[in-house]
Motif scaffolding. Structure first.
Motif, mmCIF file in Angstrom:
data_model
loop_
_atom_site.group_PDB
_atom_site.id
_atom_site.type_symbol
_atom_site.label_atom_id
_atom_site.label_comp_id
_atom_site.label_asym_id
_atom_site.label_seq_id
_atom_site.Cartn_x
_atom_site.Cartn_y
_atom_site.Cartn_z
ATOM 1 N N LEU A 185 -1.601 -1.276 1.862
ATOM 2 C CA LEU A 185 -1.004 -1.163 0.518
ATOM 3 C C LEU A 185 -0.793 -2.552 -0.066
ATOM 4 O O LEU A 185 -1.047 -2.768 -1.261
ATOM 5 C CB LEU A 185 0.319 -0.399 0.581
ATOM 6 N N TYR A 186 -0.341 -3.484 0.748
ATOM 7 C CA TYR A 186 -0.186 -4.860 0.267
ATOM 8 C C TYR A 186 -1.529 -5.416 -0.203
ATOM 9 O O TYR A 186 -1.599 -6.077 -1.253
ATOM 10 C CB TYR A 186 0.398 -5.761 1.356
ATOM 11 N N GLU A 187 -2.577 -5.165 0.542
ATOM 12 C CA GLU A 187 -3.904 -5.642 0.154
ATOM 13 C C GLU A 187 -4.290 -5.101 -1.221
ATOM 14 O O GLU A 187 -4.845 -5.828 -2.060
ATOM 15 C CB GLU A 187 -4.932 -5.220 1.205
ATOM 16 N N GLN A 188 -3.969 -3.836 -1.455
ATOM 17 C CA GLN A 188 -4.264 -3.234 -2.755
ATOM 18 C C GLN A 188 -3.428 -3.872 -3.852
ATOM 19 O O GLN A 188 -3.927 -4.150 -4.956
ATOM 20 C CB GLN A 188 -3.994 -1.728 -2.684
ATOM 21 N N MET A 189 -2.156 -4.135 -3.556
ATOM 22 C CA MET A 189 -1.289 -4.763 -4.560
ATOM 23 C C MET A 189 -1.762 -6.185 -4.859
ATOM 24 O O MET A 189 -1.731 -6.629 -6.011
ATOM 25 C CB MET A 189 0.160 -4.770 -4.058
ATOM 26 N N LYS A 190 -2.181 -6.886 -3.842
ATOM 27 C CA LYS A 190 -2.671 -8.253 -4.029
ATOM 28 C C LYS A 190 -3.946 -8.258 -4.875
ATOM 29 O O LYS A 190 -4.140 -9.128 -5.730
ATOM 30 C CB LYS A 190 -2.935 -8.888 -2.663
ATOM 31 N N THR A 191 -4.814 -7.275 -4.657
ATOM 32 C CA THR A 191 -6.071 -7.194 -5.391
ATOM 33 C C THR A 191 -5.850 -6.852 -6.858
ATOM 34 O O THR A 191 -6.455 -7.443 -7.761
ATOM 35 C CB THR A 191 -6.995 -6.139 -4.741
ATOM 36 N N THR A 192 -4.956 -5.896 -7.104
ATOM 37 C CA THR A 192 -4.751 -5.403 -8.469
ATOM 38 C C THR A 192 -3.683 -6.163 -9.234
ATOM 39 O O THR A 192 -3.623 -6.078 -10.471
ATOM 40 C CB THR A 192 -4.364 -3.916 -8.444
ATOM 41 N N GLY A 193 -2.810 -6.875 -8.506
ATOM 42 C CA GLY A 193 -1.704 -7.546 -9.163
ATOM 43 C C GLY A 193 -0.603 -6.608 -9.589
ATOM 44 O O GLY A 193 0.268 -6.985 -10.380
ATOM 45 N N GLN A 194 -0.607 -5.383 -9.079
ATOM 46 C CA GLN A 194 0.394 -4.390 -9.444
ATOM 47 C C GLN A 194 1.406 -4.203 -8.317
ATOM 48 O O GLN A 194 1.060 -4.269 -7.136
ATOM 49 C CB GLN A 194 -0.278 -3.039 -9.732
ATOM 50 N N ASP A 195 2.649 -3.954 -8.705
ATOM 51 C CA ASP A 195 3.700 -3.642 -7.739
ATOM 52 C C ASP A 195 3.634 -2.143 -7.426
ATOM 53 O O ASP A 195 3.979 -1.302 -8.255
ATOM 54 C CB ASP A 195 5.069 -4.012 -8.309
ATOM 55 N N MET A 196 3.156 -1.818 -6.227
ATOM 56 C CA MET A 196 3.037 -0.425 -5.809
ATOM 57 C C MET A 196 4.035 -0.084 -4.707
ATOM 58 O O MET A 196 3.851 0.886 -3.974
ATOM 59 C CB MET A 196 1.615 -0.143 -5.310
ATOM 60 N N THR A 197 5.107 -0.878 -4.587
ATOM 61 C CA THR A 197 6.060 -0.635 -3.505
ATOM 62 C C THR A 197 6.699 0.757 -3.540
ATOM 63 O O THR A 197 7.106 1.256 -2.483
ATOM 64 C CB THR A 197 7.158 -1.713 -3.496
ATOM 65 N N PRO A 198 6.809 1.430 -4.696
ATOM 66 C CA PRO A 198 7.327 2.808 -4.641
ATOM 67 C C PRO A 198 6.474 3.744 -3.779
ATOM 68 O O PRO A 198 6.976 4.784 -3.318
ATOM 69 C CB PRO A 198 7.317 3.239 -6.112
ATOM 70 N N LEU A 199 5.212 3.385 -3.551
ATOM 71 C CA LEU A 199 4.353 4.243 -2.729
ATOM 72 C C LEU A 199 4.669 4.127 -1.243
ATOM 73 O O LEU A 199 4.195 4.937 -0.444
ATOM 74 C CB LEU A 199 2.876 3.895 -2.961
ATOM 75 N N LEU A 200 5.455 3.126 -0.851
ATOM 76 C CA LEU A 200 5.805 2.984 0.560
ATOM 77 C C LEU A 200 6.490 4.236 1.092
ATOM 78 O O LEU A 200 6.227 4.674 2.214
ATOM 79 C CB LEU A 200 6.713 1.765 0.764
ATOM 80 N N SER A 201 7.364 4.818 0.295
ATOM 81 C CA SER A 201 8.064 6.029 0.755
ATOM 82 C C SER A 201 7.097 7.176 0.973
ATOM 83 O O SER A 201 7.296 8.001 1.878
ATOM 84 C CB SER A 201 9.147 6.430 -0.255
ATOM 85 N N HIS A 202 6.030 7.256 0.188
ATOM 86 C CA HIS A 202 5.040 8.320 0.357
ATOM 87 C C HIS A 202 4.173 8.075 1.593
ATOM 88 O O HIS A 202 3.487 8.993 2.056
ATOM 89 C CB HIS A 202 4.169 8.415 -0.897
ATOM 90 N N LEU A 203 4.200 6.856 2.108
ATOM 91 C CA LEU A 203 3.518 6.552 3.371
ATOM 92 C C LEU A 203 4.459 6.687 4.561
ATOM 93 O O LEU A 203 4.079 6.364 5.690
ATOM 94 C CB LEU A 203 2.941 5.130 3.323
ATOM 95 N N GLY A 204 5.681 7.148 4.311
ATOM 96 C CA GLY A 204 6.639 7.339 5.395
ATOM 97 C C GLY A 204 7.314 6.066 5.856
ATOM 98 O O GLY A 204 7.886 6.016 6.944
ATOM 99 N N VAL A 205 7.264 5.011 5.040
ATOM 100 C CA VAL A 205 7.830 3.716 5.412
ATOM 101 C C VAL A 205 9.321 3.692 5.091
ATOM 102 O O VAL A 205 9.755 4.214 4.060
ATOM 103 C CB VAL A 205 7.097 2.569 4.682
ATOM 104 N N SER A 206 10.096 3.061 5.958
ATOM 105 C CA SER A 206 11.543 2.984 5.788
ATOM 106 C C SER A 206 11.928 2.317 4.471
ATOM 107 O O SER A 206 11.282 1.367 4.013
ATOM 108 C CB SER A 206 12.159 2.207 6.953
#
Length: 349
Positions: free
Chosen positions: A101-122
């Motif tokens: 997910l970080y790689e995708q955020m780095k590539t696009t320049g977008q903050d996608m941290t809300p998707l962490l919860s959908h990946l089951g991340v704390s």
């Protein structure tokens, strides 16, 4: 958890697919960590995870190697392998999805941290990753991932009845500590012309303790990154030598993946001296992972979000200074191990 739009749902599914594909065994996980670090060296944790995962693979093959089959029952060996494999699998399942997910955020320049919860991340990690996107604080991110991954396996493996009854309460686990078989080492070449690699690392004590495992992880990180010259040498070795999980990967003068081991019933005779093997002695059998352990099917990662107490935030600010080992200490530990085998094998047969 907020609703997820179709585009984001597809990204989460793709991250899960790629994570599952790379999570086949210890070899594929270890390669994936290194490949990620090569593309994103600001994520220090990926190199640390690669090297610790190498050590996990060596521990797995030790179970079928020269010494442990002489002092452990086959069922104990199977149980201990499953414990190592499950921890290795779970950490990758959780952490590699974050890396992608970080790689995708780095590539696009977008903050996608809300998707962490959908990946089951704390929830513990969402503000850490959000801050990292802006500040690139590699130390803080690494410490956070160390805390999170040890918390992740705490409720899913370490605190399970299987681990308590089959691993920690058994003589085999204490024998592991007694024989110093629970070490994490980083190999490197001190000088380009050297034939023999040096090692640095530390001994893992009191594995069942969550705070101790976190402290060990932080200390290993410091050992790896505090010395830039040695860091470069360790990284060059990791990049140059493919991971097979045989200890011959780093010390082929002492270990071999192909030398036939003596029958388990034959009494073991110590063969290591200060500079290597005693003259005329065969190398120690250390098989490749693919030769001794098949891929495993894993049940889904269960559990709930561990983050309930802000006290864990303090771990992001503190160093952890613990004793480390060098070549001399490591070779002494190997001598201790084989003498332990020589003494205990007759008692257990």
């Amino acid at each position: 958890m907020k609703p997820i739009i179709t585009k984001d749902r597809e990204l989460v599914a793709e991250i899960r697919r790629l994570t599952n594909r790379a999570n086949r065994n210890n070899l594929t996980r270890t390669r994936a960590y290194l490949a990620f670090f090569q593309k994103h060296p600001e994520v220090h944790w990926a190199l640390l995870a690669h090297l610790v995962s190498r050590n996990g693979g060596w521990n797995m093959t030790d179970l079928k190697g020269e010494w442990l089959p002489r002092v452990m029952e086959p069922k104990q060996i199977e149980d201990y392998f499953w414990f190592l494999e499950r921890c290795n699998w779970l950490i990758f399942h959780d952490a590699y999805a974050q890396l992608l997910l970080y790689e995708q955020m780095k590539t696009t320049g977008q903050d996608m941290t809300p998707l962490l919860s959908h990946l089951g991340v704390s929830a513990f990690l969402a503000p850490i990753w959000k801050s990292f996107l802006l500040e690139r604080d590699s130390v803080r991110l690494t410490r956070a991932l160390i805390v999170n991954e040890q918390q992740y396996i705490e409720q899913r493996v370490v605190d399970k009845p299987f681990a308590q009854e089959k691993i920690f309460d058994r003589l085999a686990f204490f024998a592991q500590s007694f024989f110093s078989l629970n070490q994490v080492i980083f190999p490197y070449k001190e000088h380009p012309t050297d034939r023999k690699l040096r090692v640095c690392g530390m001994t893992v004590q009191r594995f069942p303790s969550l705070t101790q495992r976190i402290a060990i992880g932080k200390n290993l990180y410091q050992l790896l990154f505090d010395n830039p010259i040695r860091l470069h040498k360790i990284y060059e070795w990791a990049r140059r030598i493919p991971h097979t999980a045989s200890r011959a990967d780093y010390w082929p003068h002492l270990f071999t993946p192909g030398h036939p081991r003596e029958a388990d019933t034959a009494r073991y005779m110590p063969r290591i001296e200060r500079n290597g093997l005693k003259p005329g002695m065969p190398k120690l059998y250390s098989p490749a992972l693919s030769a001794v352990w098949p891929d495993q099917e894993h049940p889904p990662a269960d559990g709930t979000d561990w983050y309930r107490d802000e006290q864990w935030q303090a771990e992001l600010e503190e160093r952890a200074d613990m004793p480390t080992l060098d070549d001399e200490a490591y070779i002494r530990s190997l001598q201790k191990q084989e003498w332990g085998v020589a003494i205990f094998q007759p008692l257990l047969s």
